[in-house]
Design a protein around this motif. Structure first.
Motif, PDB file in Angstrom:
ATOM      1  N   ALA A  26       8.026   1.525  10.366  1.00 44.41           N
ATOM      2  CA  ALA A  26       7.747   2.559   9.366  1.00 44.41           C
ATOM      3  C   ALA A  26       8.928   3.505   9.222  1.00 44.41           C
ATOM      4  CB  ALA A  26       6.485   3.328   9.756  1.00 44.41           C
ATOM      5  N   LEU A  27       9.587   3.805  10.351  1.00 34.93           N
ATOM      6  CA  LEU A  27      10.761   4.673  10.303  1.00 34.93           C
ATOM      7  C   LEU A  27      11.880   4.009   9.496  1.00 34.93           C
ATOM      8  CD1 LEU A  27      12.423   7.107  11.138  1.00 34.93           C
ATOM      9  CD2 LEU A  27      12.709   6.080  13.403  1.00 34.93           C
ATOM     10  N   SER A  28      12.100   2.727   9.718  1.00 34.98           N
ATOM     11  CA  SER A  28      13.116   2.009   8.950  1.00 34.98           C
ATOM     12  C   SER A  28      12.752   1.982   7.466  1.00 34.98           C
ATOM     13  CB  SER A  28      13.272   0.578   9.475  1.00 34.98           C
ATOM     14  OG  SER A  28      13.777   0.580  10.792  1.00 34.98           O
TER      15      SER A  28
ATOM     16  N   ASP B 214       0.831  -1.201   0.000  1.00 36.79           N
ATOM     17  CA  ASP B 214       0.000   0.000   0.000  1.00 36.79           C
ATOM     18  C   ASP B 214       0.872   1.261   0.000  1.00 36.79           C
ATOM     19  OD1 ASP B 214      -3.134   0.648   0.706  1.00 36.79           O
ATOM     20  OD2 ASP B 214      -1.770   2.205   1.447  1.00 36.79           O
ATOM     21  N   LEU B 215       1.933   1.253   0.805  1.00 35.55           N
ATOM     22  CA  LEU B 215       2.846   2.395   0.846  1.00 35.55           C
ATOM     23  C   LEU B 215       3.527   2.605  -0.502  1.00 35.55           C
ATOM     24  CD1 LEU B 215       4.540   1.885   4.324  1.00 35.55           C
ATOM     25  CD2 LEU B 215       3.363   3.966   3.593  1.00 35.55           C
ATOM     26  N   ASN B 216       3.967   1.524  -1.126  1.00 37.85           N
ATOM     27  CA  ASN B 216       4.631   1.640  -2.422  1.00 37.85           C
ATOM     28  C   ASN B 216       3.685   2.203  -3.480  1.00 37.85           C
ATOM     29  OD1 ASN B 216       7.144   0.672  -1.567  1.00 37.85           O
ATOM     30  ND2 ASN B 216       6.517  -1.472  -1.848  1.00 37.85           N
ATOM     31  N   ASN B 217       2.424   1.798  -3.419  1.00 41.35           N
ATOM     32  CA  ASN B 217       1.438   2.327  -4.362  1.00 41.35           C
ATOM     33  C   ASN B 217       1.092   3.782  -4.074  1.00 41.35           C
ATOM     34  OD1 ASN B 217       1.249  -0.113  -5.744  1.00 41.35           O
ATOM     35  ND2 ASN B 217      -0.414  -0.879  -4.446  1.00 41.35           N
ATOM     36  N   PHE B 218       1.076   4.135  -2.780  1.00 39.12           N
ATOM     37  CA  PHE B 218       0.734   5.512  -2.396  1.00 39.12           C
ATOM     38  C   PHE B 218       1.847   6.500  -2.744  1.00 39.12           C
ATOM     39  CE2 PHE B 218       0.598   8.724   1.193  1.00 39.12           C
ATOM     40  CZ  PHE B 218      -0.413   9.491   0.621  1.00 39.12           C
ATOM     41  N   ARG B 219       3.099   6.077  -2.628  1.00 42.84           N
ATOM     42  CA  ARG B 219       4.270   6.894  -2.959  1.00 42.84           C
ATOM     43  C   ARG B 219       4.314   8.201  -2.131  1.00 42.84           C
ATOM     44  NH1 ARG B 219       3.830   9.047  -7.344  1.00 42.84           N
ATOM     45  NH2 ARG B 219       1.702   8.433  -7.876  1.00 42.84           N
ATOM     46  N   PRO B 220       4.402   8.103  -0.814  1.00 45.05           N
ATOM     47  CA  PRO B 220       4.482   9.320   0.014  1.00 45.05           C
ATOM     48  C   PRO B 220       5.804  10.043  -0.219  1.00 45.05           C
ATOM     49  CG  PRO B 220       4.976   7.398   1.342  1.00 45.05           C
ATOM     50  CD  PRO B 220       4.533   6.877   0.007  1.00 45.05           C
ATOM     51  N   ASN B 221       5.807  11.342   0.042  1.00 43.53           N
ATOM     52  CA  ASN B 221       7.075  12.084   0.038  1.00 43.53           C
ATOM     53  C   ASN B 221       7.460  12.541   1.433  1.00 43.53           C
ATOM     54  OD1 ASN B 221       5.235  14.167   0.325  1.00 43.53           O
ATOM     55  ND2 ASN B 221       5.610  15.049  -1.709  1.00 43.53           N
ATOM     56  N   LEU B 222       6.660  12.137   2.448  1.00 39.24           N
ATOM     57  CA  LEU B 222       7.004  12.395   3.845  1.00 39.24           C
ATOM     58  C   LEU B 222       6.270  11.396   4.725  1.00 39.24           C
ATOM     59  CD1 LEU B 222       7.681  15.550   5.773  1.00 39.24           C
ATOM     60  CD2 LEU B 222       5.756  14.196   6.588  1.00 39.24           C
ATOM     61  N   VAL B 223       6.935  10.936   5.766  1.00 42.09           N
ATOM     62  CA  VAL B 223       6.327  10.017   6.730  1.00 42.09           C
ATOM     63  C   VAL B 223       6.227  10.714   8.084  1.00 42.09           C
ATOM     64  CG1 VAL B 223       6.626   7.846   7.993  1.00 42.09           C
ATOM     65  CG2 VAL B 223       7.140   7.946   5.541  1.00 42.09           C
ATOM     66  N   HIS B 224       5.024  10.684   8.659  1.00 44.96           N
ATOM     67  CA  HIS B 224       4.763  11.280   9.975  1.00 44.96           C
ATOM     68  C   HIS B 224       4.499  10.141  10.953  1.00 44.96           C
ATOM     69  CE1 HIS B 224       2.303  14.371  12.528  1.00 44.96           C
ATOM     70  NE2 HIS B 224       2.862  13.454  13.291  1.00 44.96           N
TER      71      HIS B 224
ATOM     72  N   HIS C  31      13.962   4.162   1.988  1.00 50.30           N
ATOM     73  CA  HIS C  31      13.486   4.778   0.749  1.00 50.30           C
ATOM     74  C   HIS C  31      13.917   6.246   0.630  1.00 50.30           C
ATOM     75  CE1 HIS C  31      10.945   1.191   0.757  1.00 50.30           C
ATOM     76  NE2 HIS C  31      10.645   1.446  -0.503  1.00 50.30           N
ATOM     77  N   GLY C  32      14.770   6.698   1.558  1.00 53.13           N
ATOM     78  CA  GLY C  32      15.281   8.064   1.479  1.00 53.13           C
ATOM     79  C   GLY C  32      14.243   9.135   1.726  1.00 53.13           C
ATOM     80  N   LEU C  33      13.195   8.801   2.513  1.00 47.66           N
ATOM     81  CA  LEU C  33      12.119   9.761   2.751  1.00 47.66           C
ATOM     82  C   LEU C  33      12.316  10.482   4.086  1.00 47.66           C
ATOM     83  CD1 LEU C  33       9.006   7.647   1.675  1.00 47.66           C
ATOM     84  CD2 LEU C  33      10.152   9.459   0.382  1.00 47.66           C
ATOM     85  N   PRO C  34      12.007  11.776   4.136  1.00 54.39           N
ATOM     86  CA  PRO C  34      12.091  12.508   5.397  1.00 54.39           C
ATOM     87  C   PRO C  34      11.003  12.050   6.360  1.00 54.39           C
ATOM     88  CG  PRO C  34      11.135  13.901   3.700  1.00 54.39           C
ATOM     89  CD  PRO C  34      11.585  12.646   3.013  1.00 54.39           C
ATOM     90  N   THR C  35      11.324  12.104   7.640  1.00 54.60           N
ATOM     91  CA  THR C  35      10.373  11.694   8.672  1.00 54.60           C
ATOM     92  C   THR C  35      10.246  12.781   9.728  1.00 54.60           C
ATOM     93  OG1 THR C  35      12.134  10.553   9.868  1.00 54.60           O
ATOM     94  CG2 THR C  35      10.784   9.220   8.394  1.00 54.60           C
ATOM     95  N   VAL C  36       9.008  12.988  10.167  1.00 50.14           N
ATOM     96  CA  VAL C  36       8.710  13.899  11.272  1.00 50.14           C
ATOM     97  C   VAL C  36       7.939  13.099  12.319  1.00 50.14           C
ATOM     98  CG1 VAL C  36       7.422  15.947  12.008  1.00 50.14           C
ATOM     99  CG2 VAL C  36       8.668  15.971   9.829  1.00 50.14           C
ATOM    100  N   ALA C  37       8.338  13.200  13.572  1.00 47.76           N
ATOM    101  CA  ALA C  37       7.632  12.520  14.659  1.00 47.76           C
ATOM    102  C   ALA C  37       6.982  13.562  15.564  1.00 47.76           C
ATOM    103  CB  ALA C  37       8.586  11.651  15.470  1.00 47.76           C
TER     104      ALA C  37
END
Length: 392
Positions: free
Chosen positions: A106-108, A85-95, A113-119
Motif C-alpha cells: 500500500a505504501l508503494s 477499489d482504491l482507484n475508484n475510492f480516490r483517497p487523498n491520504l493513506v494511513h 500515485h503521489g499520495l501522502p502517507t501517515v503510519a
C-alpha cells in the motif's frame, strides 16, 4: 483543506477480527473522522467471526493465519481487486497501521500515485523475537521497520517515550504523537463492586494484584508469574486477578493455580473488573502506550510497570506507581509488597493516578491525528515530498 475534505484509505493488519487496544483505537478514530465529515475506507483481513462491528466501510484483504497463532492473520498482498477499489475510492491520504506485507504494498501504491502517507505505530514488533528464543533477529526486524517508516511522510506514536525511541532508532524525521483516550463513564473508582469481588473469592481486606490484557507470552507473563511466586515465598497477603484471554491462558493457570481468571471482559464489566483490583502489575516491554495502564489509573489504581516505552509516559515514579527495570523480579516484588502492605500509600498513588488520567479525552487525542493528516497534505500540496528516504 479541512477535515471534511479528507478521503482516507486506512490499511490495518487487524481492524476488528480480534479485540485489542490498537484496533479499538483505530475504530474509535475512524468513528471520529466520520462524525467530522471525512470519508474513510478500511482495508484489512476479515473473518466470519469478528470480535466487534467495524466503524466505517471495511474491505477484506487477502490474508493467511499466523502459524501457531491462528487467531491473528497476515495480509500478504494488494490484490487487483483492492487496487481497483482504491482507484475508484480516490483517497487523498493513506494511513498505514501495520508494517506487514499489505502495508508495504500500500505504501508503494501511495508513493506511485503521489499520495501522502501517515503510519501509526502500535506495538514494538522488534522486541517479539526475544520471547520465542530468536533475539538475534531483532536487528534485522528493526532494519526492516526503518525501511518501512522512513518511506512515509510522517509517523505517529502513542506516547512521548515511544516517539523518542523511534527518533533514536532513526525511524523517521517526522515523529508526532497520537496518544490514547479514556472512557470515564466505564473506567472510574465508582465501578468497584465488593460483592463481585467476594463472588470470585477475594476477601475485602485482601489486596488484589491485577493483570489486564491478551494472555500471550510477549506480555511478560513469565516475569509476572515469577514475581507472584516471590510474593508467595515472602508470605505477602494478596490475590491475583487476571482479566483477559489468549493462547497462554493454560500456561499461566498452571503457573498460578490460586489466581482468579475472569476471561475476556468488555464495557461496564471490564470497568468493574479493573476497579475491583487494588493495583495493576504490567511487566510488558512490548507496549507502545499501555491502554490498560491508563484504564487502571482512571479507576484510581497504582501501577507497577516495567520501565519501558508507554509506561514511562504514564506512570510517574513514586507518585502514581513504580517503574522497575525490565525483568527485575526482586524489585517488582518489592514494589508490589509495598502497595500490598501499605494501604495509605496505595490510596495516595491511586488518587494521583486518577488525576493524571483526567488529561486523556478521546476527542482531543484524535484531533491531534487529524491535524497531522492535514499538515502532511498541505506539505505535499506545497511540493514537499517525504524528507526521510530516497527508497522508492
Amino acid at each position: 483543506m479541512d477535515v471534511t475534505g479528507l478521503r482516507v484509505a486506512l490499511f490495518s493488519g487487524n481492524y476488528n477480527y480480534v479485540r485489542d487496544g490498537a484496533n479499538q483505537a483505530l475504530n474509535r478514530f475512524v468513528g471520529y473522522l466520520l462524525k467530522q465529515g471525512a470519508v474513510v475506507r478500511v482495508y484489512s483481513p476479515t473473518t466470519d467471526t469478528p470480535a466487534f462491528e467495524p466503524a466505517g466501510d471495511l474491505v477484506s484483504a487477502p490474508s493467511f493465519a499466523v502459524p501457531g497463532r491462528k487467531e491473528y492473520r497476515v495480509p500478504y498482498r494488494l490484490s487487483a481487486a483492492l487496487r481497483r477499489d482504491l482507484n475508484n475510492f480516490r483517497p487523498n491520504l493513506v494511513h498505514l497501521s501495520s508494517p506487514d506485507p499489505l502495508g508495504h504494498r500500500a505504501l508503494s501504491w501511495a508513493r506511485s500515485h503521489g499520495l501522502p502517507t501517515v503510519a501509526s505505530v502500535h506495538t514494538r514488533f522488534e522486541t517479539y523475537p526475544r520471547y520465542y528464543g530468536l533475539a538475534f533477529l531483532e536487528p534485522l526486524i528493526e532494519s526492516l521497520l526503518r525501511r518501512f517508516y522512513r518511506r512515509c511522510d510522517a509517523i505517529v506514536a502513542p506516547s512521548e517515550s515511544m516517539a523518542q525511541l523511534l527518533r533514536e532508532q532513526r525511524m523517521s524525521y517526522d515523529v508526532g504523537i497520537w496518544t490514547r483516550g479514556i472512557d470515564r463513564d466505564i473506567f472510574n473508582p465508582e465501578r468497584r463492586d465488593l460483592g463481585w469481588r467476594r463472588s470470585l473469592g477475594i476477601a475485602d481486606g485482601v489486596p488484589a494484584i491485577g493483570f489486564i490484557g491478551r494472555l500471550v507470552m510477549e506480555k511478560g507473563l513469565d516475569v509476572f508469574s515469577d514475581t507472584i511466586d516471590k510474593l508467595t515465598e515472602r508470605r505477602v497477603q494478596h490475590k491475583v486477578l487476571v482479566v483477559g484471554e489468549g493462547p497462554a491462558r493454560e500456561w499461566l493457570q498452571n503457573r498460578l493455580p490460586d489466581a482468579v481468571f475472569t476471561g475476556f471482559q468488555m464495557g461496564a464489566d471490564l470497568g468493574r473488573a479493573v476497579a475491583g483490583m487494588d493495583m495493576l502489575f504490567n511487566p510488558s516491554i512490548t507496549e507502545t502506550f499501555g491502554n490498560v495502564t491508563l484504564e487502571a489509573m482512571a479507576c484510581g489504581l497504582p501501577t507497577v510497570a516495567a520501565r519501558a516505552t508507554g509506561s514511562e509516559s504514564l506512570v510517574t515514579e513514586g507518585i502514581t506507581g513504580r517503574l522497575i527495570r525490565p525483568g527485575a523480579i526482586g524489585d517488582f516484588a518489592d514494589a508490589l509488597q509495598h502497595y500490598c502492605q501499605d494501604a495509605a500509600a496505595r490510596e495516595a498513588a491511586g488518587r494521583a493516578a486518577q488525576a493524571r488520567a483526567e488529561r486523556n479525552g478521546w476527542d482531543q487525542v484524535n484531533q491531534a491525528l487529524v491535524d497531522t493528516y492535514l499538515r502532511v497534505i498541505r506539505q505535499r500540496a506545497q511540493g514537499l515530498a517525504p524528507y526521510s528516504s530516497p527508497v522508492p
